[in-house]
Scaffold this active site. Structure first.
Site, PDB file in Angstrom:
ATOM      1  N   ASP A 163      36.274  21.114  31.557  1.00  0.00           N
ATOM      2  CA  ASP A 163      35.092  21.498  32.356  1.00  0.00           C
ATOM      3  C   ASP A 163      34.077  20.376  32.397  1.00  0.00           C
ATOM      4  OD1 ASP A 163      35.923  24.029  32.821  1.00  0.00           O
ATOM      5  OD2 ASP A 163      34.601  25.004  31.372  1.00  0.00           O
TER       6      ASP A 163
ATOM      7  N   CYS B  89      41.801  44.875  38.896  1.00  0.00           N
ATOM      8  CA  CYS B  89      40.616  44.039  38.647  1.00  0.00           C
ATOM      9  C   CYS B  89      39.573  44.262  39.740  1.00  0.00           C
ATOM     10  CB  CYS B  89      41.004  42.567  38.546  1.00  0.00           C
ATOM     11  SG  CYS B  89      42.002  41.965  39.911  1.00  0.00           S
TER      12      CYS B  89
ATOM     13  N   CYS C 260      49.166  45.474  42.485  1.00  0.00           N
ATOM     14  CA  CYS C 260      48.065  45.853  41.574  1.00  0.00           C
ATOM     15  C   CYS C 260      46.699  45.436  42.149  1.00  0.00           C
ATOM     16  CB  CYS C 260      48.291  45.165  40.231  1.00  0.00           C
ATOM     17  SG  CYS C 260      46.955  45.387  39.052  1.00  0.00           S
TER      18      CYS C 260
ATOM     19  N   CYS D   6      37.232  42.303  34.376  1.00  0.00           N
ATOM     20  CA  CYS D   6      38.390  42.143  35.276  1.00  0.00           C
ATOM     21  C   CYS D   6      39.590  41.515  34.564  1.00  0.00           C
ATOM     22  CB  CYS D   6      38.007  41.358  36.531  1.00  0.00           C
ATOM     23  SG  CYS D   6      37.375  39.717  36.203  1.00  0.00           S
TER      24      CYS D   6
ATOM     25  N   CYS E 150      31.177  38.404  31.046  1.00  0.00           N
ATOM     26  CA  CYS E 150      31.851  39.665  31.376  1.00  0.00           C
ATOM     27  C   CYS E 150      33.361  39.427  31.341  1.00  0.00           C
ATOM     28  CB  CYS E 150      31.425  40.121  32.779  1.00  0.00           C
ATOM     29  SG  CYS E 150      32.361  41.523  33.429  1.00  0.00           S
TER      30      CYS E 150
HETATM   31  S1  SF4 Z   1      44.832  39.817  38.220  1.00  0.00           S
HETATM   32 FE1  SF4 Z   1      44.171  41.769  39.020  1.00  0.00          FE
HETATM   33  S2  SF4 Z   1      45.676  42.300  40.575  1.00  0.00           S
HETATM   34 FE2  SF4 Z   1      46.574  40.679  39.295  1.00  0.00          FE
HETATM   35  S3  SF4 Z   1      47.755  41.797  37.780  1.00  0.00           S
HETATM   36 FE3  SF4 Z   1      45.722  41.378  36.886  1.00  0.00          FE
HETATM   37  S4  SF4 Z   1      44.505  43.219  37.357  1.00  0.00           S
HETATM   38 FE4  SF4 Z   1      46.320  43.277  38.665  1.00  0.00          FE
HETATM   39  S1  SF4 Z   2      33.705  38.862  35.366  1.00  0.00           S
HETATM   40 FE1  SF4 Z   2      35.069  39.989  36.749  1.00  0.00          FE
HETATM   41  S2  SF4 Z   2      34.575  42.170  36.434  1.00  0.00           S
HETATM   42 FE2  SF4 Z   2      32.916  40.973  35.555  1.00  0.00          FE
HETATM   43  S3  SF4 Z   2      31.416  40.907  37.193  1.00  0.00           S
HETATM   44 FE3  SF4 Z   2      32.646  39.021  37.346  1.00  0.00          FE
HETATM   45  S4  SF4 Z   2      34.279  39.515  38.767  1.00  0.00           S
HETATM   46 FE4  SF4 Z   2      33.346  41.440  38.148  1.00  0.00          FE
END
Ligand code: SF4
Ligand code: SF4
Length: 363
Positions: A135, A196, A193, A246, A243
């Protein structure tokens, strides 16, 4: 005139597998080799910038030519050894994102990549020009990692490795050597899927593979210097810094994320270890500059500075605070920094009935 390209002595065992073995020995969890050249995701990156999704991260649009072609950041380099380092996705969730709970990964990974570089020079028996990136330069490292075979881009925009998930840091060592590259990771294993996208509390993933950083809690709590937009404060919930949502919901992490190994530098430091969100928020709101300096030396969390952490802490107390938190928020109304005062006032409005608040303010 370019530098004279060094010739690496080949022993009976090719250098590439020995580099990999050495990198694993240094504590990296993933290793791949790629050659440098035009970056595959340039169009997507340009689109992302054009949409304004980078927010205040103006540094993302600097050094554009270097980001578009990985041969340019370190002229002369033709190969990169790309590494991944696990930061414990199976550790329990908490108010601070897992990557930021321990020591700063930039320093740790850069030191280890420098050690790898020295080892390569020893093997070669002469100088090999090279530079580590974590980075730290105009390098789209995620792109490089996919190209080196380490994983695919998830719909949540992280790089996902089929054996480790996505809770790992990426770093690279650019070298002026022609190494045989690994095959790029071509498959996309997200399938149908959308977990997220569905789970993001601020709808910061407007479509698969696109992150609107201006809505992302990681950006809001770390990169943003000013006010957190009012409508995004409540969705922040208990998150004080970063966070992981996701990533937490991703089936690849549910299945493959691991805990930290014993003695890992990424283990939580004392100031946050084992504490719930409310306690962390209260502690941060009360922290002095000297205490901050001591507690967050060599921590990624120092990036937000005390004012940013206090702002975040106030938002979290506004979301989950109790009557016992009124004192500490009221005290924050006297902070020298307007940013902290405003976010504390907003938090008070959320946890104190209006009449009581008027009495508190004396009008
Ligand atoms: S990145 Fe998102 S869409 Fe891809 S497998 Fe993980 S949760 Fe599912
Ligand atoms: S880190 Fe992922 S789940 Fe959290 S606010 Fe950002 S995009 Fe949304």
């Amino acid at each position: 005139m370019g530098r004279e390209r060094p010739v690496i002595e080949r022993t009976a065992v090719a250098l590439e597998p020995r580099i990999r073995a050495q990198a694993y020995g240094l504590g990296f969890d993933l290793v791949g080799i790629t050659n440098l050249g035009p970056v595959d995701t340039v169009a997507a990156f340009d689109d992302w910038l054009a949409h304004g999704y980078a927010g205040e991260m103006q540094y993302m649009s600097r050094w554009a030519a270097e980001r578009r072609d990985s041969r340019l950041p370190f002229p002369g380099a033709t190969s990169a050894i790309v590494v991944g380092m696990n930061y414990g996705g199976a550790e329990p969730p908490g108010p601070v994102a897992r990557y930021a709970r321990g020591d700063d990964y930039h320093d740790i990974m850069r030191d280890r990549l420098r050690e790898l570089h020295r080892w390569i020079e020893e093997q070669a028996g002469h100088t090999v020009h090279g530079r580590p990136y974590v980075d730290t330069g105009p390098v789209l490292e995620r792109d490089l990692a996919r190209r080196a075979g380490l994983g695919w881009f998830g719909k949540n925009t992280t790089l996902i490795n089929p054996a480790l998930g996505s809770f790992f840091f990426i770093g690279s060592l650019f070298v002026e050597m022609d190494l045989t590259p690994d095959a790029p990771f071509e498959a996309d294993r997200c399938g149908t899927c959308t977990r997220c996208l569905d789970a993001c509390p601020t709808q910061a993933l407007p479509e698969p593979h696109v992150l609107d950083a201006t809505r992302c809690i990681s950006y809001l709590t770390i990169e943003l210097r000013g006010d957190i937009p009012a409508e995004l404060r409540e969705p922040m919930g208990e998150l004080v810094y970063g966070c992981d949502i996701c990533q937490e919901v991703c089936p690849w992490n549910v299945r493959f994320a691991t805990e930290l190994s014993e003695g890992s530098p990424f283990a939580p430091r004392e100031v946050i270890a084992g504490k719930d969100a409310r306690t962390v928020a209260r502690d941060l709101l009360a922290i002095s500059q000297d205490e901050f300096t001591a507690a967050f030396r060599r921590s990624p969390m120092k990036r937000a500075k005390p004012r940013g952490l206090k702002r975040n802490a106030a938002v979290v107390l506004g979301n989950i605070g109790m009557p016992e938190d009124v004192d500490i928020l009221t005290h924050a109304l006297g902070a020298t920094d307007l940013l902290v005062r405003e976010h504390a006032a907003c938090a008070l409005e959320r946890i104190v009935p209006t009449e009581a608040l008027k009495a508190l303010r004396g009008h």
